[in-house]
Motif scaffolding. Sequence first.
Motif, mmCIF file in Angstrom:
data_model
loop_
_atom_site.group_PDB
_atom_site.id
_atom_site.type_symbol
_atom_site.label_atom_id
_atom_site.label_comp_id
_atom_site.label_asym_id
_atom_site.label_seq_id
_atom_site.Cartn_x
_atom_site.Cartn_y
_atom_site.Cartn_z
ATOM 1 N N ASP A 145 0.808 -1.228 0.000
ATOM 2 C CA ASP A 145 0.000 0.000 0.000
ATOM 3 C C ASP A 145 0.841 1.278 0.000
ATOM 4 O O ASP A 145 0.291 2.380 0.006
ATOM 5 N N GLY A 159 2.570 4.233 -1.468
ATOM 6 C CA GLY A 159 2.411 4.918 -2.747
ATOM 7 C C GLY A 159 0.975 4.929 -3.251
ATOM 8 O O GLY A 159 0.701 5.448 -4.326
ATOM 9 N N ASP A 160 0.043 4.360 -2.467
ATOM 10 C CA ASP A 160 -1.369 4.421 -2.838
ATOM 11 C C ASP A 160 -1.842 5.878 -2.759
ATOM 12 O O ASP A 160 -1.631 6.548 -1.756
ATOM 13 N N LYS A 161 -2.488 6.324 -3.831
ATOM 14 C CA LYS A 161 -2.894 7.736 -3.906
ATOM 15 C C LYS A 161 -3.893 8.134 -2.825
ATOM 16 O O LYS A 161 -3.980 9.297 -2.448
ATOM 17 N N PHE A 210 -1.358 8.385 0.467
ATOM 18 C CA PHE A 210 -0.134 9.192 0.496
ATOM 19 C C PHE A 210 -0.328 10.504 -0.241
ATOM 20 O O PHE A 210 -0.834 10.517 -1.367
ATOM 21 N N HIS A 220 2.135 12.380 -1.241
ATOM 22 C CA HIS A 220 3.124 12.399 -2.325
ATOM 23 C C HIS A 220 3.521 10.964 -2.672
ATOM 24 O O HIS A 220 4.583 10.488 -2.255
ATOM 25 N N PRO A 221 2.661 10.284 -3.449
ATOM 26 C CA PRO A 221 2.881 8.853 -3.719
ATOM 27 C C PRO A 221 4.239 8.530 -4.349
ATOM 28 O O PRO A 221 4.910 7.594 -3.927
ATOM 29 N N GLU A 222 4.639 9.332 -5.343
ATOM 30 C CA GLU A 222 5.900 9.014 -6.031
ATOM 31 C C GLU A 222 7.099 9.114 -5.104
ATOM 32 O O GLU A 222 8.013 8.302 -5.141
ATOM 33 N N ALA A 260 6.992 8.636 -1.905
ATOM 34 C CA ALA A 260 6.938 7.491 -0.989
ATOM 35 C C ALA A 260 7.576 6.263 -1.629
ATOM 36 O O ALA A 260 8.290 5.492 -0.973
ATOM 37 N N ILE A 261 7.332 6.092 -2.929
ATOM 38 C CA ILE A 261 7.888 4.934 -3.635
ATOM 39 C C ILE A 261 9.412 5.057 -3.785
ATOM 40 O O ILE A 261 10.154 4.098 -3.574
ATOM 41 N N SER A 305 -3.876 -2.992 -7.137
ATOM 42 C CA SER A 305 -4.999 -2.200 -6.626
ATOM 43 C C SER A 305 -6.353 -2.660 -7.186
ATOM 44 O O SER A 305 -6.473 -3.037 -8.357
#
Length: 208
Positions: A71, A73-75, A78, A80-82, A84-85, A113
Motif C-alpha cells: 500500500d 504509494g497508494d494515492k 499518500f 506524495h505517492p511518487e 513514498a515509492i 490495486s
Amino acid sequence: MLQKTVKQLAYFNSELKHIKAIEQYVESLFSKDSTGHDFYHMKRVARLAKIIAQKENADVFVCEAGALVHDIGDKKLFEHPEQAIEKMKHFFRSIKIEEYVIEQIFIAIKDISFRKQRVPETKEGKIIQDADRLDAIGAIGIARTFAYGGAANQLIYDPESNKNTTIHHFYEKLLLIKDQMNTNYAKQIAEERHQFMQLFLEKFYDEW
Ligand code: NI
C-alpha cells in the motif's frame, strides 16, 4: 553437504532480518492510519501471502516483502505517492536487498490495486493481490469496511437509498471479490469468508 546447509541457513537468516526491517519501516508509515489500512492490515496480508506462496510454490520472500509494502504509494493514503515509492526503493537498498529482488517486488505490487482492475503479470503479484483482497472480506473485511465508512463520514445503511452507505459497499465490492481470486488456495479461503459475509448481511437486515 554441511557447507550447503550452513549457506542455506545463512541466507534464510538474512531474509528474516530483511523482513523484520521492512516490518519496522512499514509500521512507522502506517501506525496512525484509521481507514482500515493500518500496520496490521499489512501484517495480515503478508502472512496470507506467505501461506499462499508456500502452497503455490512461488518466491516466498518476494510475496511476503511485497505484501508488507503493497500500500506504499497508494494515492488514497499518500499525499506524495511518487516520493513514498522512491523512499521505499532507497530503504530497500540501504538494507542491502539485491537489485533484482527489489525489481521483482516492484513488478509484483504495481498492479494489485482493486480500482485498477488489473491482473498482475507475475505469480508473486497475483498472490499478493489475492492476499490483499482476502483481507477485504470475511470478519476482518466487515470490520475494515465499517472503519473506512466511519473515516469517510458515511451512513451505516439507508433503507431509502443505496448510495454511499457502508452496506452498499458490500454490493459494490466485497461480494464480488470471491470471483476475482487468481490462485486456487485463495479461492477456497474466499469462499468461506464470502459465506460469512452473507450470513452477516442476513442478520443485519433482520435486526434492522
Ligand atoms: Ni491493502
